[in-house]
Design a protein around this motif. Structure first.
Motif, PDB file in Angstrom:
ATOM      1  N   ALA A 154     -80.175  94.645  56.719  1.00 46.89           N
ATOM      2  CA  ALA A 154     -81.052  94.892  55.916  1.00 46.89           C
ATOM      3  C   ALA A 154     -82.136  93.752  55.736  1.00 46.89           C
ATOM      4  CB  ALA A 154     -80.450  94.928  54.416  1.00 46.89           C
ATOM      5  N   GLU A 155     -83.072  93.924  54.891  1.00 48.73           N
ATOM      6  CA  GLU A 155     -84.380  93.185  54.787  1.00 48.73           C
ATOM      7  C   GLU A 155     -84.976  93.167  53.283  1.00 48.73           C
ATOM      8  OE1 GLU A 155     -87.945  94.519  56.864  1.00 48.73           O
ATOM      9  OE2 GLU A 155     -86.267  94.665  58.095  1.00 48.73           O
ATOM     10  N   VAL A 156     -85.164  91.934  52.766  1.00 49.43           N
ATOM     11  CA  VAL A 156     -85.841  91.995  51.406  1.00 49.43           C
ATOM     12  C   VAL A 156     -87.175  91.701  51.833  1.00 49.43           C
ATOM     13  CG1 VAL A 156     -85.989  90.930  49.362  1.00 49.43           C
ATOM     14  CG2 VAL A 156     -83.897  91.395  50.307  1.00 49.43           C
ATOM     15  N   ASN A 157     -88.359  92.397  51.265  1.00 49.14           N
ATOM     16  CA  ASN A 157     -89.660  92.457  51.503  1.00 49.14           C
ATOM     17  C   ASN A 157     -90.564  92.085  50.434  1.00 49.14           C
ATOM     18  OD1 ASN A 157     -89.685  93.232  54.463  1.00 49.14           O
ATOM     19  ND2 ASN A 157     -88.852  95.019  53.600  1.00 49.14           N
ATOM     20  N   PRO A 158     -91.564  91.302  50.427  1.00 50.06           N
ATOM     21  CA  PRO A 158     -92.549  90.971  49.316  1.00 50.06           C
ATOM     22  C   PRO A 158     -93.022  92.066  48.504  1.00 50.06           C
ATOM     23  CG  PRO A 158     -92.897  89.570  51.357  1.00 50.06           C
ATOM     24  CD  PRO A 158     -92.135  90.650  51.871  1.00 50.06           C
ATOM     25  N   ARG A 187     -93.798  89.865  40.260  1.00 51.85           N
ATOM     26  CA  ARG A 187     -93.559  90.525  41.452  1.00 51.85           C
ATOM     27  C   ARG A 187     -93.088  89.189  42.265  1.00 51.85           C
ATOM     28  NH1 ARG A 187     -95.463  95.467  43.738  1.00 51.85           N
ATOM     29  NH2 ARG A 187     -95.835  94.550  45.545  1.00 51.85           N
ATOM     30  N   THR A 188     -93.832  88.158  42.548  1.00 50.06           N
ATOM     31  CA  THR A 188     -93.326  86.978  43.375  1.00 50.06           C
ATOM     32  C   THR A 188     -92.001  86.315  42.778  1.00 50.06           C
ATOM     33  OG1 THR A 188     -95.758  86.448  43.753  1.00 50.06           O
ATOM     34  CG2 THR A 188     -94.077  84.625  44.277  1.00 50.06           C
ATOM     35  N   GLN A 189     -91.895  86.267  41.527  1.00 45.41           N
ATOM     36  CA  GLN A 189     -90.586  86.006  40.985  1.00 45.41           C
ATOM     37  C   GLN A 189     -89.325  86.743  41.407  1.00 45.41           C
ATOM     38  OE1 GLN A 189     -90.019  82.558  39.894  1.00 45.41           O
ATOM     39  NE2 GLN A 189     -87.810  83.199  39.927  1.00 45.41           N
ATOM     40  N   LEU A 190     -89.685  88.047  41.149  1.00 44.28           N
ATOM     41  CA  LEU A 190     -88.757  88.983  41.480  1.00 44.28           C
ATOM     42  C   LEU A 190     -88.148  89.093  42.935  1.00 44.28           C
ATOM     43  CD1 LEU A 190     -86.652  91.175  40.431  1.00 44.28           C
ATOM     44  CD2 LEU A 190     -88.944  92.871  40.390  1.00 44.28           C
ATOM     45  N   TYR A 191     -89.146  89.037  43.735  1.00 42.39           N
ATOM     46  CA  TYR A 191     -88.992  89.087  45.189  1.00 42.39           C
ATOM     47  C   TYR A 191     -88.135  87.702  45.458  1.00 42.39           C
ATOM     48  CZ  TYR A 191     -89.807  87.848  50.054  1.00 42.39           C
ATOM     49  OH  TYR A 191     -89.504  87.107  51.364  1.00 42.39           O
ATOM     50  N   GLN A 192     -88.179  86.632  44.885  1.00 45.11           N
ATOM     51  CA  GLN A 192     -87.855  85.505  45.216  1.00 45.11           C
ATOM     52  C   GLN A 192     -86.325  85.462  44.737  1.00 45.11           C
ATOM     53  OE1 GLN A 192     -88.502  83.013  46.816  1.00 45.11           O
ATOM     54  NE2 GLN A 192     -90.450  83.366  47.339  1.00 45.11           N
TER      55      GLN A 192
END
Length: 233
Positions: free
Chosen positions: A77-81, A57-62
């Motif tokens: 828009a925004e991308v969230n953890p 999940r951390t890598q996908l978020y990054q």
């Protein structure tokens, strides 16, 4: 002599019973040890899966953030953890109270969605994605309606908006080769005003609450649930 013989026989009887009980206790102890070892092994497996998916999940978020960060302000828009991508500038996505996509949002989706799909269906993530959720959210109000009436009306509106969004991205030529995968993994979920965005004072931010989100769910939950079920069996 007879009394002595009976006494010896009784002692031998009790010794035999003691040996039997000791043997049974050893068996129970061994069973308990085996059970605890198995339970520890299963706990370790679950822990390993949880750690693995936390890293994923951390890598996908990054990866999502790196891909879309230059465009987020322009898209509103925004991308969230939590692996959600929010489009929350209502003026760009829908007209007030309408479910048809604006031309501006169609243009944004045509730019966003193929790049999004390229990441989540890559070899690094494809097998770990359980669901691609398109969520529709509204603010809590509806002019002239009670709170409960507004919630029901907004539920219908949010569901129609997610369906419109799903239909548009599903039919983009750029993702036609992934259409079968999308039909297996993508869902449309209208949530009305159940998850409003609030400001620092705890008050609802109506503008940001009226939004569309793309949210990913990995299969970590289902894999851990399957392990727990195996333990119960």
């Amino acid at each position: 002599m007879r009394d002595d013989a009976e006494h010896i026989e009784q002692e031998e009887h009790w010794v035999s019973v003691s040996d039997l009980m000791a043997g049974l206790m050893m068996v129970f102890l061994l069973v308990a040890i085996v059970f605890m070892v198995d339970a520890e092994i299963e706990r370790n497996k679950i822990s390993e899966v949880a750690v693995l998916y936390d890293r994923l999940r951390t890598q996908l978020y990054q990866d999502l953030l790196e891909e879309f960060e230059p465009d987020l302000e322009r898209w509103g828009a925004e991308v969230n953890p939590d692996l959600s991508i929010r489009f929350n500038r209502e003026s760009l996505i829908f007209g007030r109270g309408e479910s048809d996509l604006s031309l501006a949002f169609e243009s944004i989706l045509a730019e966003f969605f193929p790049r999004y799909m390229r990441i989540i269906t890559s070899d690094a993530y494809r097998e770990d994605i359980a669901e691609v959720r398109i969520e529709g959210h509204t603010s809590s109000g509806w002019l002239g309606q009670t709170e409960d009436e507004a919630y029901i009306l907004n539920m219908g509106l949010s569901q129609e908006r997610t369906r419109s969004t799903l239909a548009y991205v599903l039919n983009l030529p750029a993702v036609s080769n992934q259409r079968n995968w999308l039909k297996e993994h993508m869902t449309a979920n209208g949530l009305s005003s159940s998850k409003p965005i609030v400001d620092s004072t705890g008050e609802e931010d109506g503008e940001r609450s009226r939004r569309v989100e793309f949210r990913l769910r990995t299969d970590a939950e289902s894999r851990i649930a399957a392990m727990l079920e195996e333990q119960d069996l």
